[in-house]
Design an enzyme around this catalytic site. Structure first.
Site, PDB file in Angstrom:
ATOM      1  N   SER A 121       0.777  -1.179   0.007  1.00 23.99           N
ATOM      2  CA  SER A 121       0.034   0.048   0.049  1.00 23.99           C
ATOM      3  C   SER A 121       0.747   1.443  -0.051  1.00 23.99           C
ATOM      4  O   SER A 121       2.176   1.408   0.480  1.00 23.99           O
ATOM      5  CB  SER A 121      -0.759  -0.009   1.158  1.00 23.99           C
ATOM      6  OG  SER A 121      -1.419   1.186   1.355  1.00 23.99           O
ATOM      7  N   TYR A 145      -2.481   5.543  -4.619  1.00 23.26           N
ATOM      8  CA  TYR A 145      -3.781   6.331  -4.575  1.00 23.26           C
ATOM      9  C   TYR A 145      -3.517   7.493  -5.314  1.00 23.26           C
ATOM     10  O   TYR A 145      -2.473   7.901  -5.681  1.00 23.26           O
ATOM     11  CB  TYR A 145      -4.004   6.913  -2.979  1.00 23.26           C
ATOM     12  CG  TYR A 145      -4.491   5.626  -2.301  1.00 23.26           C
ATOM     13  CD1 TYR A 145      -5.822   5.240  -2.364  1.00 23.26           C
ATOM     14  CD2 TYR A 145      -3.528   5.174  -0.987  1.00 23.26           C
ATOM     15  CE1 TYR A 145      -6.324   4.068  -1.455  1.00 23.26           C
ATOM     16  CE2 TYR A 145      -4.251   4.151  -0.242  1.00 23.26           C
ATOM     17  CZ  TYR A 145      -5.407   3.657  -0.333  1.00 23.26           C
ATOM     18  OH  TYR A 145      -5.948   2.835   0.217  1.00 23.26           O
ATOM     19  N   THR A 171      -5.486   2.490  -7.059  1.00 27.45           N
ATOM     20  CA  THR A 171      -6.961   2.389  -6.502  1.00 27.45           C
ATOM     21  C   THR A 171      -7.636   3.757  -6.892  1.00 27.45           C
ATOM     22  O   THR A 171      -6.983   4.735  -6.597  1.00 27.45           O
ATOM     23  CB  THR A 171      -6.621   2.392  -4.958  1.00 27.45           C
ATOM     24  OG1 THR A 171      -5.913   1.054  -4.876  1.00 27.45           O
ATOM     25  CG2 THR A 171      -8.055   2.553  -4.377  1.00 27.45           C
ATOM     26  N   LYS A 264      -7.924  -0.697  -9.655  1.00 21.73           N
ATOM     27  CA  LYS A 264      -8.645  -1.394  -8.440  1.00 21.73           C
ATOM     28  C   LYS A 264      -9.637  -0.541  -7.809  1.00 21.73           C
ATOM     29  O   LYS A 264      -9.597   0.646  -7.959  1.00 21.73           O
ATOM     30  CB  LYS A 264      -7.641  -1.516  -6.977  1.00 21.73           C
ATOM     31  CG  LYS A 264      -8.497  -2.091  -5.882  1.00 21.73           C
ATOM     32  CD  LYS A 264      -7.497  -2.290  -4.818  1.00 21.73           C
ATOM     33  CE  LYS A 264      -7.866  -3.039  -3.395  1.00 21.73           C
ATOM     34  NZ  LYS A 264      -8.763  -1.861  -2.948  1.00 21.73           N
ATOM     35  N   HIS A 288     -13.631  -1.696  -2.132  1.00 23.55           N
ATOM     36  CA  HIS A 288     -12.670  -1.352  -1.094  1.00 23.55           C
ATOM     37  C   HIS A 288     -12.958  -2.212   0.178  1.00 23.55           C
ATOM     38  O   HIS A 288     -12.883  -1.795   1.421  1.00 23.55           O
ATOM     39  CB  HIS A 288     -12.578   0.046  -0.745  1.00 23.55           C
ATOM     40  CG  HIS A 288     -11.241   0.784  -0.565  1.00 23.55           C
ATOM     41  ND1 HIS A 288     -10.509   1.232  -1.329  1.00 23.55           N
ATOM     42  CD2 HIS A 288     -10.838   0.865   0.796  1.00 23.55           C
ATOM     43  CE1 HIS A 288      -9.252   1.597  -0.689  1.00 23.55           C
ATOM     44  NE2 HIS A 288      -9.407   1.262   0.665  1.00 23.55           N
TER      45      HIS A 288
END
Length: 397
Positions: A121, A145, A171, A264, A288
């Site tokens: 992440s 992100y 994402t 994602k 999520h």
């Protein structure tokens, strides 16, 4: 995962006694302070989407075939150009190193040892470079992100590329953090707010608390972003998500990344088609983990529509609600190449470190193998929609 009645796992049980992902959850809940466990375990608002993610798999029966030679079997899959031992991926999970010391590195090693990819992440405790150095044999993916600071965001992409990460996972379902009411009730913050309830809870979980004292939380990927101090970095990150991100920005990332790219957060067929148009090789069908938009459908229920929209132009990964080997078979039968798991490996990791994360994979691997024998398939490629029939909607307990 909801539990009703007494758990089947005794209070003296350990990792070796865990017979299911549910048992790993029980062990995790016993080891972690309530606020930390709820942060992993909880979802948005009424947690309807969280429950539906699991229950969505119950909308399908598996119809077995008989007199099929399944003496030799393989659950291997080709995923984004590399053979994997199982149709599984570790989902990106923020703050993994806060839940267990060196959590990202241990989870990455577990994934590599079991022959599946690990996705780091953006919001990890260990940095991109530390995980690459700590798990050099693992197929590493990096999750990104959408951030307001585009230069910093693109810099993370370059760092991941230079560190040897093979796949970029972007994402797109977090333009703002969802309302997670368990965290509100627990007054969960980073760092933990020193309320009386939290202090007492930490005292009741000394092994976890001592681990945090020995390895204080940090945001490894943001430490050289011009901001110092954990609290200051956490505040900077809280305001960094970008609600203005659009497909043009995603196209720039596709042009920047030299390798396979996954989107994602795909839940609509038109978005799936758009992601394929800009050159993404795989889509992660995900809400999520039920932590963003409550009342969103379970990803597995959207899989058939998305599979029809993209055909063979992209591989599909189902993210959310996978708790059993039979869930994996259902996802494959509906068009997925693989499933990604977040909470299951976190429950294992927090219950027993790297061994616990490996245990989560081993449990699913064994369940999948037994299910393949009983279904009458020797290869995952043999699983088709003909093995599935709609079932009356039920609730998993």
């Amino acid at each position: 995962m909801r539990e009703t009645g007494a758990t089947a796992l005794s209070y003296g049980a350990g990792l070796a006694d865990a017979a299911s992902i549910r048992d790993l959850r029980t062990l995790s809940q016993r080891r972690l302070p309530k606020a930390v466990f709820d942060y992993i375990d909880g979802g948005a608002e009424d947690e309807t989407a969280l429950r539906d993610n699991e229950d969505g798999f119950l909308g399908w029966h598996l119809v077995h075939r008989i007199a099929v030679n399944v003496a030799e079997r393989s659950a291997k899959v080709e995923l984004l150009g590399r053979e994997q031992a199982l149709p599984l991926v570790f989902s990106p999970t923020g703050l993994t190193g806060f839940y267990h010391p060196n959590g990202e590195i241990l989870a990455a090693r577990a994934a590599g040892r079991m022959g599946i990819p690990y996705t780091l992440s953006t919001m990890s405790v260990a940095s991109i470079e530390e995980v690459a150095k700590g798990a050099p044999e693992t197929d590493l993916w990096f999750q990104l992100y959408g951030l307001r600071d585009r230069d910093w965001m693109h810099g993370l992409v370059h760092r991941a590329q230079e560190a040897g990460y093979r796949v970029l996972c972007v994402t797109l379902d977090l333009p703002v953090s969802g309302r997670r009411e368990r965290d509100v009730h627990n007054r969960f913050t980073m760092p933990l707010r020193p309320s009386l309830a939290n202090v007492l809870d930490l005292a009741l979980h000394p092994s976890w608390s001592l681990g945090v004292l020995r390895s204080p939380p940090r945001f490894g990927n943001f430490e050289d972003a011009g901001t110092t101090g954990f609290t200051n970095i956490a505040q900077r990150i809280a305001g960094s998500f970008d609600a203005s991100l659009h497909w043009g920005d995603v196209q720039k990332l596709r042009d920047l990344w030299r390798g396979p790219m996954v989107i994602k957060g795909v839940m609509h067929p038109e978005d799936a088609a758009k992601a394929v148009e800009i050159g993404c090789e795989a889509l992660m069908v995900s809400n999520h983990g039920g932590r963003q938009l409550d009342h969103s459908p379970a990803p597995v229920t959207m899989l058939p529509e998305i599979a029809r929209a993209v055909g063979r132009r992209a591989q599909l990964i189902v993210d959310g609600g996978v708790r059993r080997g039979t869930d994996i078979l259902k996802a494959v039968g509906l068009g997925a190449t693989a499933c990604s798991i977040g909470r299951p490996f976190l429950w294992g990791l927090t219950a027993g470190g790297q061994e616990g994360a490996e245990k989560a994979i081993a449990l699913l691997r064994h369940e999948l193998d037994v299910a393949m024998i009983l279904l009458g398939v020797a290869r995952l490629s043999a699983v088709t929609p003909d093995h599935l029939r709609p079932a009356q909607r039920r609730t998993r307990t």
